[in-house]
Scaffold this motif. Structure first.
Motif, mmCIF file in Angstrom:
data_model
loop_
_atom_site.group_PDB
_atom_site.id
_atom_site.type_symbol
_atom_site.label_atom_id
_atom_site.label_comp_id
_atom_site.label_asym_id
_atom_site.label_seq_id
_atom_site.Cartn_x
_atom_site.Cartn_y
_atom_site.Cartn_z
ATOM 1 N N LEU A 20 65.280 -33.650 -53.252
ATOM 2 C CA LEU A 20 65.518 -34.838 -52.429
ATOM 3 C C LEU A 20 64.258 -35.268 -51.665
ATOM 4 O O LEU A 20 63.915 -36.465 -51.676
ATOM 5 C CB LEU A 20 66.686 -34.597 -51.468
ATOM 6 N N PRO A 21 63.521 -34.351 -50.996
ATOM 7 C CA PRO A 21 62.258 -34.781 -50.369
ATOM 8 C C PRO A 21 61.249 -35.334 -51.377
ATOM 9 O O PRO A 21 60.553 -36.314 -51.078
ATOM 10 C CB PRO A 21 61.740 -33.493 -49.707
ATOM 11 N N VAL A 22 61.183 -34.711 -52.568
ATOM 12 C CA VAL A 22 60.263 -35.222 -53.594
ATOM 13 C C VAL A 22 60.670 -36.634 -54.005
ATOM 14 O O VAL A 22 59.822 -37.532 -54.165
ATOM 15 C CB VAL A 22 60.241 -34.286 -54.823
ATOM 16 N N SER A 23 61.972 -36.845 -54.169
ATOM 17 C CA SER A 23 62.480 -38.171 -54.536
ATOM 18 C C SER A 23 62.135 -39.206 -53.466
ATOM 19 O O SER A 23 61.723 -40.339 -53.779
ATOM 20 C CB SER A 23 63.999 -38.097 -54.729
ATOM 21 N N ALA A 24 62.288 -38.826 -52.193
ATOM 22 C CA ALA A 24 61.966 -39.741 -51.089
ATOM 23 C C ALA A 24 60.467 -40.040 -51.040
ATOM 24 O O ALA A 24 60.059 -41.192 -50.819
ATOM 25 C CB ALA A 24 62.429 -39.134 -49.770
ATOM 26 N N LEU A 25 59.643 -39.004 -51.255
ATOM 27 C CA LEU A 25 58.198 -39.213 -51.260
ATOM 28 C C LEU A 25 57.776 -40.106 -52.427
ATOM 29 O O LEU A 25 56.890 -40.958 -52.282
ATOM 30 C CB LEU A 25 57.479 -37.864 -51.342
ATOM 31 N N ALA A 26 58.417 -39.919 -53.581
ATOM 32 C CA ALA A 26 58.107 -40.753 -54.746
ATOM 33 C C ALA A 26 58.464 -42.210 -54.459
ATOM 34 O O ALA A 26 57.740 -43.130 -54.864
ATOM 35 C CB ALA A 26 58.864 -40.250 -55.974
ATOM 36 N N LEU A 27 59.575 -42.423 -53.757
ATOM 37 C CA LEU A 27 59.957 -43.786 -53.387
ATOM 38 C C LEU A 27 58.904 -44.407 -52.474
ATOM 39 O O LEU A 27 58.480 -45.550 -52.690
ATOM 40 C CB LEU A 27 61.319 -43.777 -52.689
ATOM 41 N N CYS A 28 58.481 -43.663 -51.460
ATOM 42 C CA CYS A 28 57.461 -44.168 -50.528
ATOM 43 C C CYS A 28 56.156 -44.481 -51.261
ATOM 44 O O CYS A 28 55.523 -45.525 -51.017
ATOM 45 C CB CYS A 28 57.212 -43.148 -49.419
ATOM 46 N N ALA A 29 55.767 -43.582 -52.168
ATOM 47 C CA ALA A 29 54.538 -43.815 -52.932
ATOM 48 C C ALA A 29 54.665 -45.062 -53.799
ATOM 49 O O ALA A 29 53.724 -45.858 -53.924
ATOM 50 C CB ALA A 29 54.220 -42.591 -53.800
ATOM 51 N N GLY A 30 55.842 -45.245 -54.389
ATOM 52 C CA GLY A 30 56.068 -46.424 -55.219
ATOM 53 C C GLY A 30 56.036 -47.711 -54.428
ATOM 54 O O GLY A 30 55.528 -48.740 -54.900
ATOM 55 N N VAL A 31 56.578 -47.675 -53.206
ATOM 56 C CA VAL A 31 56.552 -48.861 -52.345
ATOM 57 C C VAL A 31 55.111 -49.231 -51.993
ATOM 58 O O VAL A 31 54.712 -50.406 -52.064
ATOM 59 C CB VAL A 31 57.382 -48.616 -51.060
ATOM 60 N N VAL A 32 54.319 -48.224 -51.609
ATOM 61 C CA VAL A 32 52.918 -48.470 -51.268
ATOM 62 C C VAL A 32 52.160 -49.030 -52.470
ATOM 63 O O VAL A 32 51.398 -49.999 -52.365
ATOM 64 C CB VAL A 32 52.256 -47.170 -50.762
ATOM 65 N N TRP A 33 52.373 -48.425 -53.634
ATOM 66 C CA TRP A 33 51.683 -48.872 -54.852
ATOM 67 C C TRP A 33 52.063 -50.309 -55.194
ATOM 68 O O TRP A 33 51.213 -51.126 -55.565
ATOM 69 C CB TRP A 33 52.034 -47.938 -56.005
ATOM 70 N N SER A 34 53.364 -50.626 -55.059
ATOM 71 C CA SER A 34 53.839 -51.974 -55.381
ATOM 72 C C SER A 34 53.226 -53.017 -54.455
ATOM 73 O O SER A 34 52.849 -54.120 -54.891
ATOM 74 C CB SER A 34 55.369 -52.028 -55.285
ATOM 75 N N ARG A 35 53.124 -52.689 -53.162
ATOM 76 C CA ARG A 35 52.547 -53.640 -52.206
ATOM 77 C C ARG A 35 51.065 -53.872 -52.480
ATOM 78 O O ARG A 35 50.575 -55.002 -52.375
ATOM 79 C CB ARG A 35 52.766 -53.129 -50.789
ATOM 80 N N ARG A 36 50.359 -52.795 -52.820
ATOM 81 C CA ARG A 36 48.932 -52.949 -53.119
ATOM 82 C C ARG A 36 48.729 -53.750 -54.406
ATOM 83 O O ARG A 36 47.793 -54.562 -54.510
ATOM 84 C CB ARG A 36 48.276 -51.578 -53.240
ATOM 85 N N ALA A 37 49.615 -53.513 -55.375
ATOM 86 C CA ALA A 37 49.495 -54.240 -56.640
ATOM 87 C C ALA A 37 49.782 -55.726 -56.460
ATOM 88 O O ALA A 37 49.221 -56.575 -57.166
ATOM 89 C CB ALA A 37 50.462 -53.651 -57.670
ATOM 90 N N ALA A 38 50.682 -56.039 -55.497
ATOM 91 C CA ALA A 38 51.042 -57.433 -55.259
ATOM 92 C C ALA A 38 50.032 -58.157 -54.377
ATOM 93 O O ALA A 38 50.010 -59.394 -54.322
ATOM 94 C CB ALA A 38 52.425 -57.509 -54.615
ATOM 95 N N ALA A 39 49.207 -57.378 -53.654
ATOM 96 C CA ALA A 39 48.262 -57.980 -52.696
ATOM 97 C C ALA A 39 47.090 -58.657 -53.418
ATOM 98 O O ALA A 39 46.721 -58.314 -54.518
ATOM 99 C CB ALA A 39 47.738 -56.895 -51.768
#
Length: 517
Positions: free
Chosen positions: A498-517
């Motif tokens: 569960l912590p790994v899943s949450a960290l993966a979500l956070c990493a994906g959100v950061v990556w998505s925002r940078r990709a959209a910027a």
């Protein structure tokens, strides 16, 4: 001891007639795909509360976790606290309202469909459906085992006959009537369960001389804790295990947190939030659901621990020693059959059947819709079809019955915790993100679901010794049942995945925002 045949036959016929009548009512009201999948989004809050609670509580709580309480004691009551605080209050208020709102706005009809529509991703719908189809039969088979074992010990009929008849009755109204039939029958079964468990706690304390006498007797039995359990941290049936001991990790990480947190991401429960008209119905349902869960789990865990007193006073054995062939799943059935009046054995058997049937019907429906709607329809690119969903339901029922034949003893509570842990690890972060993010990231959800699922399976197969030892792959490859030293082999996969899943979500959100910027 067998129940009085005439009494049992009369009560059972009345019960089955009521179930068939409600199933037929659901069948008559099921005119289209929305009715079959989400009960037409018009379910009454009382029906929702009883259906949710009856689906939540099954033979796994009464038989499986009752047996665990007999073995490990009343520390399991902490699970009741989480069941109410997380499984009812947090689930309905924080998750339920948003799920209903989004489900109605997006016209979603299943949990994978909701995820796919929130993220605009057929792939996520497909992947979520696969996780359900692969993982849910384990839980379903455990429910089947619990119900069949009690029927066998009560009626003295062959296990195979009990298992097949049990599955066939539930299958009939699920396949024909869809979720309307499931929820109507659930509500009746929830009422029966409430009556049965209320009588059980009263009769148990009466048979042991009252509340104070029974609890004092259980506390006085602490010196009788088996050496194998004492060596791994158990201190008694009225106290928590030693902090950091193997039994403490099992009780806290697997049973209490695994089920207490895992309930938030249960697909068969989440879909119920989409069956009511408005959020006020969810508020009203909480007032019924909380006390219902308190009675169901609180009674099961308390009576489970107190069986030690009864067995010791009548046979000189603790409950685990009195279990049939050492199978703790038989403790509650043996206690009921040996200690209770014939009439109550019949009533409790119906309560247990109601608990098993209510959960089974929901699991059958969820697996069927996942296979026939979310996977088959998405893969083949076809329109929704009730016939396809019904066929998928039948396939999953047959698979679950076959799995029930090969699963080992003392498996009910463990299988329940495993499935709930898998759901939390795979779905919970992405589910919460879908509900509350203004622009949920498809990439983040995909990373989270895949990371949580893969880490959960890896930890289950190679580290968590309860499962890795039984699976045998770690031993075959590495020569040891667990590849990590203590305490990791007794830490539940949920605590890592569960912590790994949450960290993966956070990493994906950061990556998505940078990709959209």
């Amino acid at each position: 001891m067998a129940v009085n045949t005439a009494t049992f036959a009369a009560v059972t016929l009345i019960y089955l007639a009521a179930i068939i009548g409600l199933g037929y009512m659901g069948y008559r009201q099921t005119r289209g795909h929305d009715d079959y999948m989400v009960a037409g989004r018009r379910i009454h809050p009382v029906v929702l509360a009883l259906s949710y609670g009856a689906t939540f509580i099954s033979t796994s709580a009464i038989i499986g976790f009752g047996g665990v309480a007999a073995q490990l004691g009343m520390g399991l009551i902490w699970l009741t606290v989480l069941n109410i605080g997380v499984g009812i209050l947090l689930a309905f208020i924080v998750f339920g309202k948003k799920t209903r709102e989004l489900g109605q706005r997006l016209n979603a009809v299943t949990f994978p469909d909701l995820m796919g529509r929130c993220y605009d991703s057929p792939l996520l719908q497909y992947v979520t459906g696969i996780v359900i189809v692969v993982g849910m039969p384990l839980y379903t088979a455990a429910i089947l085992i619990g119900g069949a074992q009690f029927i066998t010990s009560t009626l003295l009929i062959p296990y195979d006959t009990a298992l097949l008849a049990f599955a066939a009755i539930v299958a009939a109204y699920v396949i024909l009537g869809g979720l309307i039939a499931v929820m109507y029958t659930d509500a009746l079964q929830g009422g029966i369960m409430l009556v049965g468990m209320s009588i059980l706690i009263v009769l148990t304390y009466v048979s042991l001389g009252g509340v104070s006498a029974a609890n004092r007797a259980l506390e006085a039995m602490n010196p009788l804790v088996p050496g194998s359990l004492a060596a791994t941290g158990m201190t008694g049936w009225t106290s928590m295990p030693s902090l950091g001991s193997p039994i403490w990790y099992t009780l806290v990480t697997t049973l209490v947190l695994g089920v207490g947190i895992g309930v938030l991401a249960q697909p068969q429960l989440a879909v119920r939030f989409m069956t009511v008209r408005d959020s006020r119905a969810l508020n009203r349902a909480v007032l019924i659901g909380g006390p219902f869960i308190l009675m169901m789990t609180g009674v099961a865990f308390t009576v489970g621990a107190l069986t030690n007193v009864w067995f010791y006073q009548t046979s000189g054995q603790i409950a685990v020693e009195a279990a049939t062939a050492g199978n703790i799943d038989t403790i509650i059935p043996n206690f009921i059959n040996a200690s209770m009046p014939d009439l109550f054995v019949t009533i409790f058997m119906l309560s247990l059947l109601a608990a098993a049937m209510s959960t089974l019907s929901s699991l059958f429906h969820t697996m069927g819709t996942s296979l026939g709607f979310d996977i088959w329809r998405t893969w083949r690119g076809r329109k929704a079809s009730m016939v396809g969903v019904q066929a998928g339901t039948m396939v999953m029922i047959v698979f679950s019955v076959l799995l029930a034949y090969v699963m080992p003893g003392s498996i009910i509570a463990r299988a329940t915790a495993m499935f709930m842990g898998l759901c939390a690890s795979a779905f919970l972060p992405a589910y919460a993100h879908a509900l509350y993010a203004k622009h949920p990231s498809k990439t983040a959800a995909t990373w989270s679901i895949l990371a949580g699922t893969l880490v959960w399976f890896f930890w289950t197969v190679f580290v968590h010794v309860k499962e890795s030892g039984a699976i045998g792959l770690s031993n075959a490859i590495f020569g040891v049942p667990s590849i990590l030293p203590m305490p990791w082999p007794v830490v539940d996969p949920l605590m890592i995945a569960l912590p790994v899943s949450a960290l993966a979500l956070c990493a994906g959100v950061v990556w998505s925002r940078r990709a959209a910027a």
